[in-house]
Design a protein around this motif. Structure first.
Motif, PDB file in Angstrom:
ATOM      1  N   GLY A   1       0.101 -92.933 141.839  1.00 17.35           N
ATOM      2  CA  GLY A   1       0.891 -91.381 142.185  1.00 17.35           C
ATOM      3  C   GLY A   1       1.939 -91.645 141.754  1.00 17.35           C
ATOM      4  N   ALA A   2       2.401 -90.871 141.984  1.00 16.21           N
ATOM      5  CA  ALA A   2       4.163 -90.628 141.948  1.00 16.21           C
ATOM      6  C   ALA A   2       4.762 -91.215 143.386  1.00 16.21           C
ATOM      7  CB  ALA A   2       4.222 -89.249 141.197  1.00 16.21           C
ATOM      8  N   ARG A   3       5.843 -91.327 142.821  1.00 13.91           N
ATOM      9  CA  ARG A   3       6.254 -91.911 144.172  1.00 13.91           C
ATOM     10  C   ARG A   3       7.677 -91.320 144.161  1.00 13.91           C
ATOM     11  NH1 ARG A   3       5.595 -96.946 145.573  1.00 13.91           N
ATOM     12  NH2 ARG A   3       4.049 -99.051 144.267  1.00 13.91           N
ATOM     13  N   THR A   4       8.264 -90.942 145.235  1.00 11.94           N
ATOM     14  CA  THR A   4       9.029 -90.320 145.298  1.00 11.94           C
ATOM     15  C   THR A   4      10.738 -90.790 146.058  1.00 11.94           C
ATOM     16  OG1 THR A   4       9.057 -90.481 148.078  1.00 11.94           O
ATOM     17  CG2 THR A   4       8.105 -88.849 146.810  1.00 11.94           C
ATOM     18  N   THR A   5      11.577 -90.380 145.803  1.00 12.19           N
ATOM     19  CA  THR A   5      12.925 -91.206 146.034  1.00 12.19           C
ATOM     20  C   THR A   5      13.153 -90.410 147.097  1.00 12.19           C
ATOM     21  OG1 THR A   5      14.269 -89.917 144.394  1.00 12.19           O
ATOM     22  CG2 THR A   5      13.048 -92.028 143.863  1.00 12.19           C
ATOM     23  N   ASN A   6      14.244 -90.661 147.701  1.00 14.05           N
ATOM     24  CA  ASN A   6      15.292 -89.693 148.543  1.00 14.05           C
ATOM     25  C   ASN A   6      16.200 -89.822 149.346  1.00 14.05           C
ATOM     26  OD1 ASN A   6      14.847 -91.952 151.256  1.00 14.05           O
ATOM     27  ND2 ASN A   6      13.335 -91.973 151.225  1.00 14.05           N
ATOM     28  N   GLU A   7      17.173 -89.171 149.806  1.00 10.83           N
ATOM     29  CA  GLU A   7      18.580 -89.146 149.637  1.00 10.83           C
ATOM     30  C   GLU A   7      19.518 -88.524 151.399  1.00 10.83           C
ATOM     31  OE1 GLU A   7      22.708 -88.518 147.684  1.00 10.83           O
ATOM     32  OE2 GLU A   7      21.078 -88.594 145.763  1.00 10.83           O
ATOM     33  N   VAL A   8      19.440 -89.622 151.921  1.00 12.06           N
ATOM     34  CA  VAL A   8      20.646 -88.600 152.973  1.00 12.06           C
ATOM     35  C   VAL A   8      21.581 -87.952 152.814  1.00 12.06           C
ATOM     36  CG1 VAL A   8      21.037 -88.549 155.937  1.00 12.06           C
ATOM     37  CG2 VAL A   8      18.573 -89.838 154.942  1.00 12.06           C
ATOM     38  N   GLN A   9      21.659 -86.349 153.184  1.00  6.59           N
ATOM     39  CA  GLN A   9      22.608 -86.064 152.852  1.00  6.59           C
ATOM     40  C   GLN A   9      23.668 -85.739 153.942  1.00  6.59           C
ATOM     41  OE1 GLN A   9      22.129 -83.551 149.188  1.00  6.59           O
ATOM     42  NE2 GLN A   9      22.437 -85.443 147.987  1.00  6.59           N
ATOM     43  N   GLY A  10      23.831 -86.135 154.944  1.00  9.24           N
ATOM     44  CA  GLY A  10      24.651 -85.296 156.428  1.00  9.24           C
ATOM     45  C   GLY A  10      22.921 -85.167 157.306  1.00  9.24           C
ATOM     46  N   VAL A  11      22.913 -83.747 157.932  1.00  6.85           N
ATOM     47  CA  VAL A  11      22.098 -83.865 158.265  1.00  6.85           C
ATOM     48  C   VAL A  11      20.440 -82.981 157.362  1.00  6.85           C
ATOM     49  CG1 VAL A  11      22.901 -82.875 160.691  1.00  6.85           C
ATOM     50  CG2 VAL A  11      22.614 -81.044 158.591  1.00  6.85           C
ATOM     51  N   THR A  12      20.778 -83.376 155.736  1.00  4.97           N
ATOM     52  CA  THR A  12      19.283 -83.010 155.214  1.00  4.97           C
ATOM     53  C   THR A  12      19.239 -84.112 154.398  1.00  4.97           C
ATOM     54  OG1 THR A  12      21.150 -82.552 153.637  1.00  4.97           O
ATOM     55  CG2 THR A  12      20.412 -80.644 154.861  1.00  4.97           C
ATOM     56  N   LEU A  13      17.963 -83.499 153.832  1.00  7.93           N
ATOM     57  CA  LEU A  13      17.048 -84.651 153.093  1.00  7.93           C
ATOM     58  C   LEU A  13      16.970 -84.737 151.455  1.00  7.93           C
ATOM     59  CD1 LEU A  13      16.360 -88.142 153.051  1.00  7.93           C
ATOM     60  CD2 LEU A  13      14.151 -87.101 153.926  1.00  7.93           C
ATOM     61  N   MET A  14      17.523 -85.238 150.709  1.00  6.08           N
ATOM     62  CA  MET A  14      16.748 -84.618 149.062  1.00  6.08           C
ATOM     63  C   MET A  14      15.572 -85.780 148.981  1.00  6.08           C
ATOM     64  SD  MET A  14      18.414 -84.500 145.262  1.00  6.08           S
ATOM     65  CE  MET A  14      18.226 -85.434 145.600  1.00  6.08           C
ATOM     66  N   LEU A  15      13.963 -84.894 148.728  1.00  3.48           N
ATOM     67  CA  LEU A  15      12.703 -85.385 148.326  1.00  3.48           C
ATOM     68  C   LEU A  15      12.392 -85.105 146.375  1.00  3.48           C
ATOM     69  CD1 LEU A  15      10.539 -84.872 151.224  1.00  3.48           C
ATOM     70  CD2 LEU A  15      11.829 -86.911 150.972  1.00  3.48           C
ATOM     71  N   ALA A  16      12.581 -86.416 146.046  1.00  2.00           N
ATOM     72  CA  ALA A  16      12.592 -86.389 144.761  1.00  2.00           C
ATOM     73  C   ALA A  16      11.332 -87.172 143.905  1.00  2.00           C
ATOM     74  CB  ALA A  16      13.870 -86.273 143.735  1.00  2.00           C
ATOM     75  N   TRP A  17      10.874 -86.663 142.720  1.00  2.00           N
ATOM     76  CA  TRP A  17       9.819 -87.230 141.787  1.00  2.00           C
ATOM     77  C   TRP A  17      10.307 -86.929 140.498  1.00  2.00           C
ATOM     78  CZ3 TRP A  17       9.418 -83.699 146.187  1.00  2.00           C
ATOM     79  CH2 TRP A  17       9.323 -82.062 145.314  1.00  2.00           C
ATOM     80  N   PRO A  18       9.352 -87.938 139.402  1.00  4.40           N
ATOM     81  CA  PRO A  18       9.351 -87.292 138.507  1.00  4.40           C
ATOM     82  C   PRO A  18       8.632 -86.246 137.898  1.00  4.40           C
ATOM     83  CG  PRO A  18       8.710 -89.853 138.629  1.00  4.40           C
ATOM     84  CD  PRO A  18       8.384 -88.503 140.024  1.00  4.40           C
ATOM     85  N   SER A  19       9.682 -85.626 137.679  1.00  8.33           N
ATOM     86  CA  SER A  19       9.130 -84.429 136.478  1.00  8.33           C
ATOM     87  C   SER A  19       7.340 -83.530 135.939  1.00  8.33           C
ATOM     88  CB  SER A  19      10.045 -83.833 135.554  1.00  8.33           C
ATOM     89  OG  SER A  19      11.199 -83.184 135.880  1.00  8.33           O
ATOM     90  N   SER A  20       7.150 -85.641 135.913  1.00 10.04           N
ATOM     91  CA  SER A  20       5.525 -85.284 135.143  1.00 10.04           C
ATOM     92  C   SER A  20       4.685 -84.971 136.290  1.00 10.04           C
ATOM     93  CB  SER A  20       5.931 -87.120 134.491  1.00 10.04           C
ATOM     94  OG  SER A  20       5.434 -88.168 135.145  1.00 10.04           O
ATOM     95  N   PHE A  21       4.858 -84.996 136.972  1.00  8.58           N
ATOM     96  CA  PHE A  21       3.978 -85.177 138.528  1.00  8.58           C
ATOM     97  C   PHE A  21       4.389 -83.481 137.979  1.00  8.58           C
ATOM     98  CE2 PHE A  21       2.812 -84.290 142.031  1.00  8.58           C
ATOM     99  CZ  PHE A  21       1.500 -84.632 142.678  1.00  8.58           C
ATOM    100  N   THR A  22       2.606 -83.050 137.665  1.00  6.34           N
ATOM    101  CA  THR A  22       2.445 -81.879 137.598  1.00  6.34           C
ATOM    102  C   THR A  22       1.078 -81.222 138.849  1.00  6.34           C
ATOM    103  OG1 THR A  22       0.919 -81.400 135.472  1.00  6.34           O
ATOM    104  CG2 THR A  22       3.649 -81.433 135.517  1.00  6.34           C
ATOM    105  N   ASN A  23       1.328 -79.716 138.503  1.00  2.00           N
ATOM    106  CA  ASN A  23       0.146 -79.477 139.727  1.00  2.00           C
ATOM    107  C   ASN A  23      -0.512 -80.584 140.771  1.00  2.00           C
ATOM    108  OD1 ASN A  23      -0.598 -77.472 136.989  1.00  2.00           O
ATOM    109  ND2 ASN A  23      -1.828 -79.116 136.424  1.00  2.00           N
TER     110      ASN A  23
END
Length: 70
Positions: free
Chosen positions: A1-23
């Motif tokens: 499956g697709a793996r997420t990455t995360n990055e803490v920015q103050g009091v928010t968290l950005m979750l990201a995954w490959p654009s190829s993960f569709t539907n």
């Protein structure tokens, strides 16, 4: 499956995954061991650097996230 990455920015968290993960969709829960507790996280991902990303606010309780396909 697709793996997420995360990055803490103050009091928010950005979750990201490959654009190829569709539907697929992002889900969240406070209790990952309880299968019925997962619910869809309603946010529109933003395309950036060949990834899809959402930003979530941190709260007072722990939250867990996962990517799912129908």
């Amino acid at each position: 499956g697709a793996r997420t990455t995360n990055e803490v920015q103050g009091v928010t968290l950005m979750l990201a995954w490959p654009s190829s993960f569709t539907n697929g969709f992002l889900q969240t829960t406070e209790t990952p061991g309880s299968p019925g507790s997962w619910r869809t996280y309603r946010a529109t991902p933003v395309a950036t650097n060949e990834q899809q990303a959402v930003t979530v606010s941190s709260g007072s309780t722990a939250q867990f996230y996962r990517l799912r396909r129908p």
